[in-house]
Every structure is written in C-alpha cells, then in structure tokens.
Design a protein around this motif. Structure first.
Motif, PDB file in Angstrom:
ATOM      1  N   SER A   1      -3.754   1.467   2.413  1.00 45.01           N
ATOM      2  CA  SER A   1      -3.351   1.491   3.826  1.00 45.01           C
ATOM      3  C   SER A   1      -3.348   2.904   4.410  1.00 45.01           C
ATOM      4  CB  SER A   1      -1.960   0.873   3.985  1.00 45.01           C
ATOM      5  OG  SER A   1      -0.971   1.686   3.376  1.00 45.01           O
TER       6      SER A   1
ATOM      7  N   GLU B   1      -3.921  -6.409   2.549  1.00 46.07           N
ATOM      8  CA  GLU B   1      -4.457  -5.082   2.881  1.00 46.07           C
ATOM      9  C   GLU B   1      -5.945  -5.004   2.570  1.00 46.07           C
ATOM     10  OE1 GLU B   1      -3.397  -1.703   4.904  1.00 46.07           O
ATOM     11  OE2 GLU B   1      -2.162  -3.437   4.381  1.00 46.07           O
TER      12      GLU B   1
ATOM     13  N   LYS C   1      -1.549  -1.109  -2.681  1.00 46.22           N
ATOM     14  CA  LYS C   1      -1.529  -1.477  -1.264  1.00 46.22           C
ATOM     15  C   LYS C   1      -1.198  -0.268  -0.395  1.00 46.22           C
ATOM     16  CE  LYS C   1       0.973  -2.845   2.515  1.00 46.22           C
ATOM     17  NZ  LYS C   1       2.036  -2.108   3.236  1.00 46.22           N
TER      18      LYS C   1
ATOM     19  N   ARG D   1      -8.816  -4.031   5.323  1.00 40.34           N
ATOM     20  CA  ARG D   1      -9.372  -2.676   5.281  1.00 40.34           C
ATOM     21  C   ARG D   1     -10.562  -2.479   4.341  1.00 40.34           C
ATOM     22  NH1 ARG D   1      -5.936   0.694   7.877  1.00 40.34           N
ATOM     23  NH2 ARG D   1      -6.765   2.533   6.835  1.00 40.34           N
TER      24      ARG D   1
END
Length: 464
Positions: A347, A372, A343, A376
């Motif tokens: 990020s 996440e 994660k 993303r």
C-alpha cells in the motif's frame, strides 16, 4: 565445573555461548540440524573453546546423563517454550530460560527500551537507535533485529570503559515468553495482528504474551491507530498513545499526533513537520510518532529528534528502495513475513505494481492482503514452498490479472522484471507474505539474494 546447555545454534545460541564462555563458564550447544553452514559454525566456535554437538534430539535422555553437572539450560527463540522435553526438565527442577534472560541479568543496571508488536518493531528499533546515537546517547540495539541480546551484554561486560545510557531491545513473542522477568524502563507496542499462531495457537495467547512485556514496563507507549490495541484499551495498563489521525478526547487522550497541516503535535504544541523523514507510508508515520514520543520521554528536544529523522538511512529489507529499472522503482521488503506486513508495504509504494511473494506460508487472515493486491497489483509472481497454495488463494479472491508460479526467487525476479516492463508497472516489490525458512536461513538472506539477483538489471541504483 557447572555446565550450561544451550539449545539452538542460531544467532541467539551463539551469542549466549560466547557470553558464557567469556565469563569462564563451561558450555555445550546442542543443534538438531545437520547442514554445511552448521558444521562451519561448529568449527568456528570450537576454535573459541565452545563445545558443539550436532544432530542431538531435544529429548530428556540427552540431559539426564549430565544431570549432576547442569546449572541451567538456555533456549533459542526458535525452540518452543512449552516443548514436551522442556516441561519434563522443569518438572525435574532444571532451570530453563531464554537467551534474552542472560542479557537482562547482566544489563539490568542500564535502562531498557523493550519494543514489541506484530509489525513495525524493527523499523522503530533502528530509527530510535539512530536518533539516540546521533545525539550522543549510547544506546545499542539487539534482540530480534539479528543482533543477539547476549552479544550486546558480552561487549558491555568485556569492555570496562563501554558505558551505556540505554539498551534498545526488539522483542518477539518467542523472546518475551521465555524471558518473562524483563522489566523495561520504556515499553513500546507498535500493533497486533494474527501471527505465529502455528506456535501460540490463539490470538488471545499471542496478545497476552505481548501485553506481559508492556505491563512490566515503567513507561508505556501505544499506537492508537492499531485497531486491536485501540479496541482492547480498557484491558491495557495506562500509557502514552500516539496517532496519525486523531488528537484524542478527554476520555481518550492522544499525546503525540499529526494535525491537518502534517505537523507533529506533542501535548498541543507543534514540534516539526511529518515530512521530515524519507520513510514512506502511513505505517512508517506511526513508527515515527512512536519513536518521537519515546525520544521526548528520554529527554531529547524536538530539534534533535528532527535532525535524527532527516539522516536516517532506512532499515535493510524493510521497504528498502534498491533502485530503478527503466523508471520502475524496485523495493526489497523481505521483512514482510506475514499477510499484514506485506499489505502495508504494497500500500505504501506506487501502483500499478508487480508483487513477488512466496516462501513458507504462515497462518493468518489474508483478506486485507488480497484486497490490496486487487487494488494495486498488475501482476504477481509466486515462488517457493507456498507458491501453489497462495495461487489458489489469490485466484479464489477474484484477482483477474496475471499470476505466475515458479520454484525459486531467481526465476521470480526474471519473470517479475519481464512482467513489469510488459505492463508498464511503476514498481516491483519483493513482498513475500511468508517466512523464508523453506529456502533461506532467514529473511535477511532472502533479501540479500534479491539484491544480488536484481542488481545487474538496475538502470538507476538506490541506496543499499
């Protein structure tokens, strides 16, 4: 001649065997696995006069027949500390210890820096080693970074002119548990989240093991930004706290922090800007603060720390930028072997991204990782043993973009590049969120294979 048994033929087992062999001790290594690589290592060690037995079960009968000769039994980190056979050996008054205990016995005349945590400890270890060494301080690193602690000890003991100033050891929970006598001069705790619960069973036991190292440290350095460490502050021994977000209060003093202008502040004095380093992501800023606090305690001045940060090349396999494919940045984050580490890496890079994940799945809370991915990732390619269970997990979380399963990393790379070009992604990242042991001997081998596979497709190469 007294005999030492070493259980496990990994990096730690080989390091212990070579150290003891150099000291003239009789050594036998036991290894349960049977594969081509193990037999190659056996040949190599036997040329050095070290006996290796392959295919031996970890059973009490194996040791009883050598009972009168055995001086001690050394275990590698991969061997469970409370294995039934080890408990039986202790009941029979055999000495059982971890490989890192050997290094401690031979190097405790030198101040140690013990670094632990769930994530970030490898980056902190490499970065601290670089900053100290670049300022003329001899401070070799070892332990969980892939350099056996006992190998560091062997090089020191075999070279009378090899004087050391510090020893930097990254220590996993497995290593701490098996070498509880280690008492560092400085202990660093990066963070804590659920990991290795298939072995430790509960988060409380895992936390207690980590805390044991820090409690034995003379100087203790903590990360205030970590929720678990901060919420358990009252149970922690006193120490130095760092934060990327808070300057602290009278009750909760933060010694090293980052102000609104991005300046790193030590005891109220701005020392240098946080953008000095090329490391990306808030997690790496936390790592920088931990290292800065440590270097200041050792006696470096801010200018020396800043110069070290500027020249740090990064850590292999940890958010390592390999290059670009038609403007898409490519990252090797093979070290991200659990949900929380993955994660953090996802990020830190540009989005939308293509995520390659999979391997041997661990226990842990995937919720932050799934969130996440939702925010993303424009596509995900899953590979290895855990691919299908991860696929079910991701789809049940409501992820609506494309998810593909395949068997191997080679297939994942091919599919990931195609997906990245199709969706005009800004980044492709190997971020497994799983251990590597289903298809590779360790995360380094997995990361090296990823570099090899992706290399021919790169249009702009990064620093590898």
């Amino acid at each position: 001649m007294s005999l030492t048994f070493i259980i496990g033929l990994g990096i730690s087992g080989m390091g212990a065997a070579r150290l003891l062999n150099a000291e003239g001790r009789k050594v036998i290594i036991f290894e349960q696995k049977k594969d081509e690589r193990i037999y190659e290592i056996k040949k190599e060690l036997e040329k050095e006069g070290i006996q290796v037995e392959i295919g031996e079960e970890l059973a009490i009968e194996t040791f009883i027949r050598f009972q009168k000769e055995i001086q001690e039994i050394i275990i590698s980190p991969g061997v469970e500390w409370d294995h039934q056979t080890l408990n039986q050996l202790r009941d029979l008054n055999f000495t059982v210890k971890g490989e890192m205990s050997l290094a401690w016995q031979r190097l405790n005349c030198i101040p140690w820096i013990g670094i632990t945590g769930t994530n970030g400890k490898t980056t902190v270890t490499y970065l601290l080693n670089h900053i100290l060494e670049s300022n003329g301080i001899k401070a070799p690193m070892g332990g969980n970074v892939g350099i056996a602690a006992s190998e560091v000890a062997r090089k020191f003991k075999c070279n009378p002119n090899n004087s050391l100033d510090w020893v930097i050891m990254e220590m996993s929970s497995y290593q701490i548990e098996a070498s509880s006598e280690i008492s560092p001069k400085i202990g660093i705790w990066t963070n804590l989240s659920p990991d290795h619960l298939e072995r430790h069973k509960t988060l409380e036991k895992y936390r207690k093991i980590k805390r044991g190292l820090i409690e034995k440290s003379e100087i203790r350095i903590f990360n205030w930004d970590d929720i678990d460490l901060r919420s358990n502050k009252e149970d922690m021994p006193s120490g130095i706290w760092v934060s990327t977000k808070e300057k602290g209060t009278k009750e909760n003093k933060i010694k090293v922090w980052v102000n609104s202008e991005g300046m790193i502040v030590n005891d109220g004095l701005s020392i240098f800007h946080s953008s000095t380093s090329n490391l990306i992501g808030e997690h790496n800023l936390q790592n920088i603060l931990l290292v800065t606090a440590t270097a200041l305690e050792i006696g470096l001045c801010p200018r020396e720390i800043e110069q070290g940060l500027k020249t740090f090349p990064g850590v292999p396999h940890r958010l390592e930028k390999i290059g670009e494919i038609n403007g898409i940045e490519v990252f090797n984050d093979s070290k991200a072997t659990n949900f929380d580490a993955a994660k953090v890496g996802i990020s830190a890079i540009k989005s939308p991204s293509i995520v390659l994940a999979g391997g041997q799945q661990k226990k842990g809370d995937p919720s932050n990782w799934l969130n996440e991915l939702q925010r993303r990732a424009t596509g995900i390619v899953l590979f290895g043993k855990g691919a299908h269970s991860l696929h079910e997990l991701i789809k049940s979380s409501g992820f609506s973009n494309e998810v593909i399963c395949c068997e191997s990393l080679a297939n994942a790379v091919k599919l990931g590049i195609e997906m990245g070009l199709r969706y005009k992604a800004k980044a492709i990242i190997l971020s497994p969120a799983c251990a590597s042991f289903d298809q590779y001997k360790n995360f380094e081998e997995r990361g090296d294979h990823f570099r090899e596979l992706i290399g021919p497709s790169l249009t702009i190469k990064g620093q590898i």
